[in-house]
Design a protein around this motif. Structure first.
Motif, PDB file in Angstrom:
ATOM      1  N   LYS A  79      24.504  30.109  43.121  1.00  0.00           N
ATOM      2  CA  LYS A  79      25.450  31.043  43.750  1.00  0.00           C
ATOM      3  C   LYS A  79      26.269  31.688  42.626  1.00  0.00           C
ATOM      4  O   LYS A  79      26.534  31.061  41.598  1.00  0.00           O
ATOM      5  CB  LYS A  79      26.430  30.300  44.679  1.00  0.00           C
ATOM      6  N   ASP A  80      26.687  32.950  42.825  1.00  0.00           N
ATOM      7  CA  ASP A  80      27.529  33.607  41.812  1.00  0.00           C
ATOM      8  C   ASP A  80      28.767  32.773  41.505  1.00  0.00           C
ATOM      9  O   ASP A  80      29.239  32.719  40.372  1.00  0.00           O
ATOM     10  CB  ASP A  80      27.974  34.994  42.289  1.00  0.00           C
ATOM     11  N   THR A  81      29.299  32.106  42.566  1.00  0.00           N
ATOM     12  CA  THR A  81      30.536  31.341  42.388  1.00  0.00           C
ATOM     13  C   THR A  81      30.328  30.050  41.588  1.00  0.00           C
ATOM     14  O   THR A  81      31.285  29.362  41.286  1.00  0.00           O
ATOM     15  CB  THR A  81      31.147  30.989  43.765  1.00  0.00           C
ATOM     16  N   ASP A  82      29.060  29.715  41.235  1.00  0.00           N
ATOM     17  CA  ASP A  82      28.854  28.569  40.345  1.00  0.00           C
ATOM     18  C   ASP A  82      29.512  28.828  38.989  1.00  0.00           C
ATOM     19  O   ASP A  82      30.025  27.919  38.345  1.00  0.00           O
ATOM     20  CB  ASP A  82      27.352  28.312  40.106  1.00  0.00           C
ATOM     21  N   SER A  83      29.422  30.070  38.536  1.00  0.00           N
ATOM     22  CA  SER A  83      29.926  30.357  37.187  1.00  0.00           C
ATOM     23  C   SER A  83      31.070  31.381  37.190  1.00  0.00           C
ATOM     24  O   SER A  83      31.669  31.633  36.158  1.00  0.00           O
ATOM     25  CB  SER A  83      28.786  30.854  36.292  1.00  0.00           C
ATOM     26  N   LEU A  84      31.373  31.930  38.337  1.00  0.00           N
ATOM     27  CA  LEU A  84      32.440  32.931  38.405  1.00  0.00           C
ATOM     28  C   LEU A  84      33.437  32.532  39.494  1.00  0.00           C
ATOM     29  O   LEU A  84      33.061  31.879  40.460  1.00  0.00           O
ATOM     30  CB  LEU A  84      31.854  34.301  38.778  1.00  0.00           C
ATOM     31  N   PRO A  85      34.702  32.959  39.348  1.00  0.00           N
ATOM     32  CA  PRO A  85      35.647  32.752  40.458  1.00  0.00           C
ATOM     33  C   PRO A  85      35.202  33.577  41.665  1.00  0.00           C
ATOM     34  O   PRO A  85      34.360  34.472  41.535  1.00  0.00           O
ATOM     35  CB  PRO A  85      36.977  33.295  39.921  1.00  0.00           C
ATOM     36  N   ASP A  86      35.763  33.295  42.830  1.00  0.00           N
ATOM     37  CA  ASP A  86      35.485  34.136  44.004  1.00  0.00           C
ATOM     38  C   ASP A  86      35.779  35.588  43.667  1.00  0.00           C
ATOM     39  O   ASP A  86      36.747  35.896  42.968  1.00  0.00           O
ATOM     40  CB  ASP A  86      36.377  33.703  45.180  1.00  0.00           C
ATOM     41  N   TYR A  87      34.955  36.485  44.211  1.00  0.00           N
ATOM     42  CA  TYR A  87      35.086  37.901  43.833  1.00  0.00           C
ATOM     43  C   TYR A  87      36.479  38.496  44.073  1.00  0.00           C
ATOM     44  O   TYR A  87      36.960  39.265  43.240  1.00  0.00           O
ATOM     45  CB  TYR A  87      33.991  38.735  44.491  1.00  0.00           C
ATOM     46  N   PRO A  88      37.155  38.179  45.183  1.00  0.00           N
ATOM     47  CA  PRO A  88      38.485  38.790  45.345  1.00  0.00           C
ATOM     48  C   PRO A  88      39.431  38.426  44.196  1.00  0.00           C
ATOM     49  O   PRO A  88      40.198  39.258  43.721  1.00  0.00           O
ATOM     50  CB  PRO A  88      38.976  38.215  46.680  1.00  0.00           C
ATOM     51  N   ILE A  89      39.324  37.193  43.722  1.00  0.00           N
ATOM     52  CA  ILE A  89      40.182  36.780  42.597  1.00  0.00           C
ATOM     53  C   ILE A  89      39.684  37.399  41.303  1.00  0.00           C
ATOM     54  O   ILE A  89      40.453  37.968  40.515  1.00  0.00           O
ATOM     55  CB  ILE A  89      40.215  35.236  42.503  1.00  0.00           C
ATOM     56  N   LEU A  90      38.376  37.291  41.064  1.00  0.00           N
ATOM     57  CA  LEU A  90      37.794  37.880  39.854  1.00  0.00           C
ATOM     58  C   LEU A  90      38.168  39.359  39.753  1.00  0.00           C
ATOM     59  O   LEU A  90      38.657  39.833  38.717  1.00  0.00           O
ATOM     60  CB  LEU A  90      36.267  37.728  39.888  1.00  0.00           C
ATOM     61  N   ASP A  91      37.965  40.096  40.835  1.00  0.00           N
ATOM     62  CA  ASP A  91      38.176  41.541  40.797  1.00  0.00           C
ATOM     63  C   ASP A  91      39.651  41.892  40.607  1.00  0.00           C
ATOM     64  O   ASP A  91      39.978  42.879  39.943  1.00  0.00           O
ATOM     65  CB  ASP A  91      37.633  42.195  42.073  1.00  0.00           C
ATOM     66  N   ALA A  92      40.517  41.097  41.195  1.00  0.00           N
ATOM     67  CA  ALA A  92      41.951  41.365  41.022  1.00  0.00           C
ATOM     68  C   ALA A  92      42.332  41.195  39.550  1.00  0.00           C
ATOM     69  O   ALA A  92      43.086  41.997  38.984  1.00  0.00           O
ATOM     70  CB  ALA A  92      42.774  40.423  41.897  1.00  0.00           C
TER      71      ALA A  92
END
Lengths: 531, 531
Positions: free
Chosen positions: A455-468
């Motif tokens: 899943k993308d969230t394995d290596s990245l924060p959740d998109y709303p947080i990442l994008d902010a």
């Protein structure tokens, strides 16, 4: 007195074609006291280093002569480069040229911005039009009102005699905040000087840059008394009696952020193809949101029959990746092919076995899958002449989540300036009336499917947080420390900012990205080697 | 009175590291009346959009305070960005800062060129150094002498009181014509004003940009009375008594074009790796001249044990392609592997068969070979952490002779700014004492070997003719018509110019190219969509 606004889609460098468009617009505006075109209309904007070629300027000069001759009775104000014959400074001026009955008057831009070729003008520009004094300004000459004290000087402040109308020839690129900002800057300029203002902007896509038009006229009271559409050509005449209008209801209406982005991307794709003489596109369809969004936009821009989807499943692909990808093509009526990558991937494993021996599966093998897909889809592009669309988004580009020469292949990146959360939002906008992009694609958790259960969230924060965090760092130029001060987790922020910092080398090799944000990476120019 | 020139290799953005280098240079120059550093020495040049981050400027300010404190007794002139607190114009100045015993004086650059961030200064800069008036200038502030009347204003013309010494802090990028041009511009400045001139340039590679140092001092008579080496750090002190020297023999000696290019490329590779913490490189070895040249340069820069060659023969590869490739690695002592592409290529053919059916062999299959190689060499790069060097040259890049995501892969293009004829010449320079690059490689006809008996000249003119046309068109901005007027064949010229014109989309996605010519493609910025 009638004045015409000519909001036209020019092709950069196509001096002959642009000349004919100018002449046609002029001839359908007979009776106007002035026909106003956009900045550098004759050569198209931005001409970049074409300006360095002597024959390019020669050809502009010849075209101006021809326009003057063929439109002798129609007073025109066109944009073109003109030579600086003073012997001092840079070789050209970015100019507006008034042409009428053998008369020719040249007005030069003061705030020439970044170009290598243009000398900033130091005289003010007054055009005597009948009994009216018209201030002729070009592009950023007017941009000095509003909150940002560091914007350039407003040209009108330089004028010794007060003009009675301000005209602005512009080529102001689209971003989703720009139309509102521009309208307020121009309104405040009109109000400050208590003068009506006529603004003519270029429209159309030029590779990664999109111009949105939205030309307009402000009356004495600062209301928009005439507005031209966004993203469309239009030649439109108004009567100067309207200057005293107080009608609020005709104020320029600006569409929603998603409508703006949608229309900008469709125009951007269409012009990228049409202006280069291409008809057909191809893209990889993963069953994920990004490629589903890109095929929907491309189908709208080029017609579904001209957009081919290629499904390239691997052993790690989920069942729904195939069914969702098929649904995304079938909903639109686009042709598609299924081309499994197993044979190619296995061949590379076998080929590399003597060197890799028993080293464990790592990012190498993930990239091998992405690159096998890149080779397949490029081969199809080569064989059939379909232009490959890239489907990566700005969140991925920011943190380097993508494979160079794999999923980062393509001649045009369609959504590379949209954060993942914006891509979600745009899908929902497209689906506002009916399912065009499969809802299952929109609602499932994002995954690159390059290893089991990834899943993308394995290596990245959740998109709303990442994008902010990314928006703070990239669009607002905030440091990690400043972002943490706003309440974001320090470990996450530092990780994200470091990823952005380390991936300039990848972004350097990306396809041109349709620019829709205030800070696309193409304009952020960062050193690749740095510490 | 003694003055020190500090010609140092800075890392862009490494404010702490650069600060320590500045302090170390200052401390070994005790007794000097002034230690002069290069333009924007504190942040490294070019800082690009790092300047947009508030904390970046904050960190520069803190570093300046620390330098002032730790070098209190040594008069320094360093380069750094400083804030524009006037409330008007752009947010920063490109400045030189004089620091001594608590005193701090800021001198601002007038001709700030292209940057988004720097406001041009309008006051003149005089530093009172003991009884001497020193004019402090930065970079292009001095460049207005010589044949080109369109170069910017020479700062010294603005000065009301005549200075007694001119100092210039520079970060002037290398090209193979630059050292000679620069020396003459500076000499003529010194002569025109009859003032000694001290010039300090940055040295080192920053991604694609190479700075060559070559700092120097001119006396009253316009002779170079002191010169620092090219491509090396050096901190060197001279006595101002030398200003009256008439010694001609100490004039700056400029190496030959090929020696300059060789040393620039070796420095460029070394700094690209060292400054990013990389040690090892990998590249494809075709047996041709380009890859043989790149492996020789890389072996020199990184040590032969750190450069791995990958031979990837196909059915179309000649026997000598393998033997020549092996010889080029073995001559240097570089490790190499042979990885045939047949299995991968066949797998793609099989995979694509259901779509391609019986369509004939065309450029698709040529590209499939190049891209299979790209995938293999990138996999080795990923698995072992070796950085992939690109081996394409400027002639190929100009006409689009190369495969995107195939032989155009790589993190750094080493010879992408050398025309093929220049690559030949550089090979001969490297072989001047003994065979390092196999002579057979140099002397055989160039071929991409992507179909039977293919030669480059099947689709391109002979390289001497091709390169002459390209040089006219790219470096000298001549149109096809102007080139034909010089006696070149019209059909050939039109074909070549059209190829250049059509391949901006390919060049857009290339790796950073070490810049050694007056017009590398990275600086030629051309619209991708144009007519």
């Amino acid at each position: 007195m009638k004045i015409t606004l000519a909001q036209i889609n020019f092709i950069v460098g196509d001096i002959d074609g642009n000349k004919e468009k100018i002449i046609a617009a002029a001839q359908q505006s007979k009776g106007s006291s002035l026909v106003v075109f956009s900045e550098l209309s004759l050569c198209g904007f931005p001409p970049s280093n074409l300006l360095g070629y002597t024959d390019f300027i020669d050809r502009c000069e010849k075209a101006i002569d021809e326009i003057a001759e063929r439109c002798d009775t129609i007073p025109l104000l066109i944009g073109a480069p003109v030579r600086n014959t003073s012997g001092k400074g840079k070789p050209l001026f970015n100019a507006a040229i008034f042409l009428h009955q053998g008369k020719r008057q040249i007005f030069k831009k003061k705030n020439v911005g970044l170009t290598n070729y243009f000398e900033p003008a130091d005289e003010t520009n007054i055009l005597q039009l009948g009994c009216m004094k018209v201030a002729v300004t070009i592009g950023e000459d007017l941009y000095n009102i509003g909150e940002d004290e560091f914007l350039m000087t407003n040209r009108i402040d330089d004028f010794e005699e007060k003009p009675e109308i301000i005209v602005n020839l512009a080529a102001d690129r689209f971003d989703y905040q720009r139309a509102a900002k521009r309208r307020e800057i121009l309104r405040m300029t009109a109000l400050k000087h208590e003068i009506p203002l006529i603004y003519v902007n270029q429209v159309g896509g030029n590779a990664n840059l999109i111009y949105d038009g939205g030309s307009m006229v402000f009356g004495y009271m600062g209301y928009v008394i005439k507005s031209l559409p966004f993203f469309k050509e239009e030649i439109s005449t108004f009567d100067c009696e309207l200057f005293i209008s107080m009608k609020r209801e005709d104020n320029q209406l600006i569409p929603s952020k998603m409508e703006l982005i949608h229309d900008a991307l469709v125009l951007g794709i269409r012009d990228f193809f049409q202006k280069q003489g291409f008809k057909k596109a191809v893209l990889g369809l993963s069953g994920g949101l990004d490629s589903a969004l890109v095929i929907a936009l491309a189908a709208k821009a080029l017609g579904p029959e001209n957009v081919m989807g290629i499904l390239m499943p691997s052993q790690y692909s989920s069942d729904h990746s195939v069914t969702d990808a098929i649904a995304s093509a079938e909903n639109l009526g686009c042709p598609y092919h299924i081309v499994p990558i197993k044979t190619a991937y296995d061949a590379f494993e076998e080929t590399l076995k003597p060197i890799f021996k028993d080293l464990p599966f790592d990012v190498t093998e993930e990239n091998l899958q992405a690159r096998s897909r890149g080779v397949i889809v490029m081969a199809i592009s080569n064989k059939f002449g379909n232009i490959l669309l890239n489907t990566s988004n700005k969140s991925e580009a920011s943190v380097g989540y993508g494979t160079l020469y794999g999923d980062l292949c393509g001649s045009l990146s369609v959504i590379g300036d949209l954060y993942k959360t914006e891509a979600f939002e745009l899908c929902r906008y497209i689906n506002r009336d009916k399912e065009i992009i499969p809802w299952h694609t929109i609602n499932k958790p994002p995954s690159a499917e390059l290893r089991p259960d990834q899943k993308d969230t394995d290596s990245l924060p959740d998109y709303p947080i990442l994008d902010a965090i990314l928006y703070q760092h990239i669009e607002l130029s905030k440091s990690a420390e400043e972002i943490v001060e706003q309440g974001y987790d320090e470990v996450v922020v530092n990780k994200v900012v470091k990823m952005v910092y380390r991936n300039d080398f990848k972004r350097f090799q990306l396809a041109p990205v349709l620019a829709i944000s205030p800070m696309p990476f193409a304009m952020r120019e960062m050193p690749i080697v740095k510490k």
